[in-house]
Design a protein around this motif. Structure first.
Motif, PDB file in Angstrom:
ATOM      1  N   ALA A   1       6.867  -3.342   3.116  1.00 35.26           N
ATOM      2  CA  ALA A   1       6.179  -2.723   1.983  1.00 35.26           C
ATOM      3  C   ALA A   1       7.015  -2.782   0.704  1.00 35.26           C
ATOM      4  O   ALA A   1       6.515  -3.148  -0.364  1.00 35.26           O
ATOM      5  N   LEU A   2       8.290  -2.419   0.805  1.00 39.54           N
ATOM      6  CA  LEU A   2       9.142  -2.407  -0.385  1.00 39.54           C
ATOM      7  C   LEU A   2       9.335  -3.802  -0.959  1.00 39.54           C
ATOM      8  O   LEU A   2       9.417  -3.976  -2.184  1.00 39.54           O
ATOM      9  N   SER A   3       9.393  -4.811  -0.103  1.00 40.76           N
ATOM     10  CA  SER A   3       9.538  -6.187  -0.582  1.00 40.76           C
ATOM     11  C   SER A   3       8.322  -6.625  -1.388  1.00 40.76           C
ATOM     12  O   SER A   3       8.424  -7.474  -2.276  1.00 40.76           O
ATOM     13  N   TYR A   4       7.168  -6.037  -1.078  1.00 36.82           N
ATOM     14  CA  TYR A   4       5.955  -6.351  -1.839  1.00 36.82           C
ATOM     15  C   TYR A   4       5.998  -5.685  -3.210  1.00 36.82           C
ATOM     16  O   TYR A   4       5.681  -6.311  -4.229  1.00 36.82           O
ATOM     17  N   PHE A   5       6.376  -4.408  -3.256  1.00 35.29           N
ATOM     18  CA  PHE A   5       6.338  -3.673  -4.517  1.00 35.29           C
ATOM     19  C   PHE A   5       7.508  -4.013  -5.436  1.00 35.29           C
ATOM     20  O   PHE A   5       7.344  -4.079  -6.658  1.00 35.29           O
ATOM     21  N   VAL A   6       8.695  -4.204  -4.863  1.00 35.59           N
ATOM     22  CA  VAL A   6       9.875  -4.528  -5.682  1.00 35.59           C
ATOM     23  C   VAL A   6       9.945  -6.048  -5.808  1.00 35.59           C
ATOM     24  O   VAL A   6      10.790  -6.714  -5.209  1.00 35.59           O
ATOM     25  N   ASP A   7       9.032  -6.590  -6.580  1.00 35.22           N
ATOM     26  CA  ASP A   7       8.897  -8.037  -6.740  1.00 35.22           C
ATOM     27  C   ASP A   7       8.544  -8.341  -8.194  1.00 35.22           C
ATOM     28  O   ASP A   7       7.467  -7.941  -8.672  1.00 35.22           O
ATOM     29  N   GLY A   8       9.436  -9.040  -8.878  1.00 34.37           N
ATOM     30  CA  GLY A   8       9.224  -9.350 -10.287  1.00 34.37           C
ATOM     31  C   GLY A   8       8.036 -10.260 -10.535  1.00 34.37           C
ATOM     32  O   GLY A   8       7.507 -10.311 -11.655  1.00 34.37           O
ATOM     33  N   GLU A   9       7.589 -11.001  -9.508  1.00 35.14           N
ATOM     34  CA  GLU A   9       6.469 -11.922  -9.683  1.00 35.14           C
ATOM     35  C   GLU A   9       5.120 -11.276  -9.352  1.00 35.14           C
ATOM     36  O   GLU A   9       4.074 -11.912  -9.490  1.00 35.14           O
ATOM     37  N   LYS A  10       5.126 -10.043  -8.899  1.00 36.17           N
ATOM     38  CA  LYS A  10       3.884  -9.327  -8.608  1.00 36.17           C
ATOM     39  C   LYS A  10       3.118  -9.102  -9.910  1.00 36.17           C
ATOM     40  O   LYS A  10       3.682  -8.658 -10.906  1.00 36.17           O
ATOM     41  N   GLU A  11       1.815  -9.370  -9.893  1.00 39.73           N
ATOM     42  CA  GLU A  11       1.030  -9.341 -11.121  1.00 39.73           C
ATOM     43  C   GLU A  11       0.051  -8.173 -11.208  1.00 39.73           C
ATOM     44  O   GLU A  11      -0.301  -7.747 -12.309  1.00 39.73           O
ATOM     45  N   VAL A  12      -0.424  -7.691 -10.069  1.00 41.48           N
ATOM     46  CA  VAL A  12      -1.470  -6.658 -10.069  1.00 41.48           C
ATOM     47  C   VAL A  12      -0.879  -5.312  -9.673  1.00 41.48           C
ATOM     48  O   VAL A  12      -0.202  -5.203  -8.648  1.00 41.48           O
ATOM     49  N   ASP A  13      -1.114  -4.299 -10.495  1.00 41.39           N
ATOM     50  CA  ASP A  13      -0.649  -2.939 -10.207  1.00 41.39           C
ATOM     51  C   ASP A  13      -1.855  -2.030 -10.042  1.00 41.39           C
ATOM     52  O   ASP A  13      -2.753  -2.005 -10.893  1.00 41.39           O
ATOM     53  N   TRP A  14      -1.878  -1.284  -8.952  1.00 41.12           N
ATOM     54  CA  TRP A  14      -2.969  -0.331  -8.708  1.00 41.12           C
ATOM     55  C   TRP A  14      -2.553   1.053  -9.206  1.00 41.12           C
ATOM     56  O   TRP A  14      -3.123   1.568 -10.161  1.00 41.12           O
ATOM     57  N   ILE A  15      -1.546   1.652  -8.574  1.00 41.64           N
ATOM     58  CA  ILE A  15      -0.996   2.914  -9.081  1.00 41.64           C
ATOM     59  C   ILE A  15       0.017   2.501 -10.146  1.00 41.64           C
ATOM     60  O   ILE A  15       1.229   2.421  -9.898  1.00 41.64           O
TER      61      ILE A  15
END
Length: 344
Positions: A142-156
């Motif tokens: 889970a943390l590897s998904y959220f702590v990712d500079g390339e992540k583009e979509v934020d829900w909360i």
């Protein structure tokens, strides 16, 4: 109707066969209609339990499968389901007993068939190590998904943006997991703290090992013109599936101590999870529902924390399932609202 049969036809057939086998087991063990109906009811409840606990697993699997070639997708959805149903629902509980009781596999099967209460007791005593290993592994996922500079979509958004901004801090996820492990090790009774610490570190090391091994294997595969994201992603998904299965397998012993009935009930649920995974990939559902993936990973994080908490207190599986379903449901509603305000 045709779409439902296309994706869930195999699961329906497996359900029918599983219920028939459950009824036969019930008659073989009890010799009366009441015992037969009891086995059928428990098999159904176990299937629902597995589906409720593993819906987020289907979404996470679909997210990773999108990056794999068709060949490796097919391999995971065929070989992978065999490993998930046979390996985690039958071999894993037997292996726990073999190691904990220091007996042979044949003796473990005999124990499961003739002394189910003793078998369940041994499984229960291994709960701390299982929860610590699975909790640490899933928390890293889970943390590897959220702590990712390339992540583009934020829900909360307020929280997820801050987590994404922390991606430049190397090893932040590992540090957080280790800190949490230290806290729980300090809180736990002396009789279990060493077991928890060793198992949690093993879960963390396993995640890192799978990541490293996956990258090495995939680079070798790409160098030989093999499919992208094949062996490494396959290994990652198999370990991920195993971690998701821990709470279902352990929770099942609260309903029945019969290993074979547990395997049937959870196996039925696993088939529906597989069908949902295929539908999510082929119909590109994750792209259609913007925040569904975020909700799934929040659910994974909650599940990891619950697994850690279960080393201290009993958390009913129904609560775990409801928490995950609520987060996914809220992310689904948020996705619908986004689509309504931002039509394609």
């Amino acid at each position: 109707m045709q779409t439902t049969l296309k994706y869930f036809g195999g699961a329906f057939a497996f359900t029918f066969a599983g219920l028939v086998l459950s009824g036969w087991l019930g008659w073989a063990y009890s010799g009366n209609l009441a015992g037969t109906m009891s086995f059928l009811l428990i098999a159904g409840i176990l299937a629902v339990l597995e589906i409720s606990l593993s819906f987020d697993n289907a979404i996470v699997n679909a997210n990773r499968l999108r990056e794999m070639s068709h060949k490796w997708q097919h391999r995971f959805l065929t070989w992978g389901i065999v490993i998930a149903v046979f390996g985690m629902r039958i071999v894993f509980p037997l292996l726990v007993v073999v190691i904990a009781a220091k007996i042979g596999p044949v003796e473990a099967i005999r124990l499961a068939a003739t002394q189910p209460a003793e078998y369940a007791r041994i499984i229960g005593e291994a709960h701390v190590s299982i929860a610590a290993f699975g909790g640490a592994f899933l928390m890293m996922v889970a943390l590897s998904y959220f702590v990712d500079g390339e992540k583009e979509v934020d829900w909360i958004a307020a929280l997820e943006r801050r987590l994404r901004a922390c991606a430049s801090i190397r090893g932040l996820e590992i540090g957080f997991v280790l800190l949490l492990v230290m806290v729980f090790t300090w809180i736990l009774p002396p009789a279990t703290e060493n077991t928890f610490l060793f198992s949690a570190i093993a879960g963390l090391v396993t995640f890192l090992g799978v990541e490293v091994l996956g990258q090495v294997l995939d680079r070798a595969a790409l160098a030989s013109d093999a499919a992208k994201g094949g062996i490494g992603a396959f290994l990652y998904l198999e370990v991920l599936d195993a971690s998701f299965s821990f709470d279902g397998v352990i929770g099942a012993f609260a309903l029945t101590q019969n290993l074979f009935l547990i395997a049937i009930g959870l196996g039925i649920g696993a088939m529906y999870v597989r069908s949902m995974t295929i539908m999510l990939v082929e119909r590109n559902t994750l792209a259609q529902f913007r925040y569904l993936e975020n909700g799934a990973f929040w659910s994974v994080l909650i599940l990891a924390l619950v697994m850690f908490a279960q080393t201290l207190i009993h958390v009913p599986e129904v609560i775990t399932g409801l928490l995950g379903a609520t987060l996914i449901g809220l992310s689904f509603l948020s996705s619908l609202r986004f689509r309504r305000h931002n039509p394609a």
